[in-house]
Design a protein around this motif. Structure first.
Motif, PDB file in Angstrom:
ATOM      1  N   LEU A  10      -0.272   0.583   2.751  1.00  0.00           N
ATOM      2  CA  LEU A  10      -0.538   0.657   3.773  1.00  0.00           C
ATOM      3  C   LEU A  10       0.103   2.766   4.881  1.00  0.00           C
ATOM      4  CD1 LEU A  10      -2.389   0.270   6.357  1.00  0.00           C
ATOM      5  CD2 LEU A  10      -0.736  -0.919   7.197  1.00  0.00           C
ATOM      6  N   ALA A  11       1.403   2.393   4.377  1.00  0.00           N
ATOM      7  CA  ALA A  11       2.155   3.440   5.616  1.00  0.00           C
ATOM      8  C   ALA A  11       1.512   5.081   5.041  1.00  0.00           C
ATOM      9  CB  ALA A  11       3.556   3.581   5.197  1.00  0.00           C
ATOM     10  N   ASP A  12       1.179   5.193   3.431  1.00  0.00           N
ATOM     11  CA  ASP A  12       0.665   6.709   3.012  1.00  0.00           C
ATOM     12  C   ASP A  12      -0.551   6.808   3.461  1.00  0.00           C
ATOM     13  OD1 ASP A  12       3.044   7.042   1.497  1.00  0.00           O
ATOM     14  OD2 ASP A  12       2.720   5.960  -0.580  1.00  0.00           O
ATOM     15  N   ARG A  13      -1.258   5.614   3.676  1.00  0.00           N
ATOM     16  CA  ARG A  13      -3.084   5.578   4.069  1.00  0.00           C
ATOM     17  C   ARG A  13      -2.470   6.238   5.328  1.00  0.00           C
ATOM     18  NH1 ARG A  13      -7.085   7.619   3.582  1.00  0.00           N
ATOM     19  NH2 ARG A  13      -8.907   6.913   4.447  1.00  0.00           N
ATOM     20  N   ILE A  14      -1.820   5.507   6.511  1.00  0.00           N
ATOM     21  CA  ILE A  14      -2.296   5.867   7.482  1.00  0.00           C
ATOM     22  C   ILE A  14      -1.544   7.541   7.996  1.00  0.00           C
ATOM     23  CG2 ILE A  14      -0.508   5.531  10.333  1.00  0.00           C
ATOM     24  CD1 ILE A  14      -0.821   2.441   9.153  1.00  0.00           C
ATOM     25  N   LYS A  15      -0.855   7.573   7.261  1.00  0.00           N
ATOM     26  CA  LYS A  15       0.055   9.595   7.010  1.00  0.00           C
ATOM     27  C   LYS A  15      -1.105  10.242   6.560  1.00  0.00           C
ATOM     28  CE  LYS A  15       3.605  12.329   5.227  1.00  0.00           C
ATOM     29  NZ  LYS A  15       4.321  12.269   3.701  1.00  0.00           N
TER      30      LYS A  15
END
Length: 157
Positions: A10-15
């Motif tokens: 999720l963090a990678d996608r939000i980035k």
């Protein structure tokens, strides 16, 4: 602290989503040359910390921080739409201090290299404070030295 795989994804996608939003949809003139460096999501997926750097001076950093704060709602709604999770995490923007820290470490490393070079130059010119061989000789060597002094005497014929 265990890195949860779902939180990391999720963090990678939000980035990616935040970077695309800043590039294409957010048209705030206060927004400077921004780079999203990292995103960290809590294990319960409720909060996301977005770390960014800004190329420029302190005034541009302050303007960018204000622009990100005002665009937080639009960015959060887009994150919710594109990720499709039930609860969209709240976004917190933090100025990343990595470039300043890297510059400080670089200066410290150059200073250490300069001091090492000075020390090596002093070491080449150095001499011993006492004798070159500071160790005591064994008793055998001392007797040979004394015996050699006696051999100079002439023996009766």
């Amino acid at each position: 602290m265990v890195d949860k795989p779902r939180a990391r994804k999720l963090a990678d996608r939000i980035k990616v989503i935040v970077a695309q939003m800043l590039d294409t949809r957010i048209k705030d003139p206060r927004l400077g040359f921004v780079t999203i460096t990292d995103v960290r999501v809590t294990g319960d997926l409720q909060n996301a910390s977005v770390f960014y750097t800004v190329y420029g001076n302190d005034e541009e950093r302050a303007g960018t921080a204000a622009a990100l704060e005002s665009a937080k709602g639009i960015i959060r709604s887009e994150v919710g739409k594109q990720t499709g999770i039930r609860l969209t995490p709240t976004l917190e923007f933090h100025l990343d201090s990595v470039p300043e820290t890297a510059a400080h470490l670089d200066v410290a490393l150059h200073e250490a290299a300069r001091r090492d070079a000075e020390l090596a130059a002093l070491r080449e010119k150095a001499t011993y404070a006492g004798d070159a061989d500071p160790y005591k000789k064994p008793a055998d060597d001392a007797a040979e030295v004394d015996g050699s002094a006696d051999s100079d005497e002439v023996a009766p014929a």
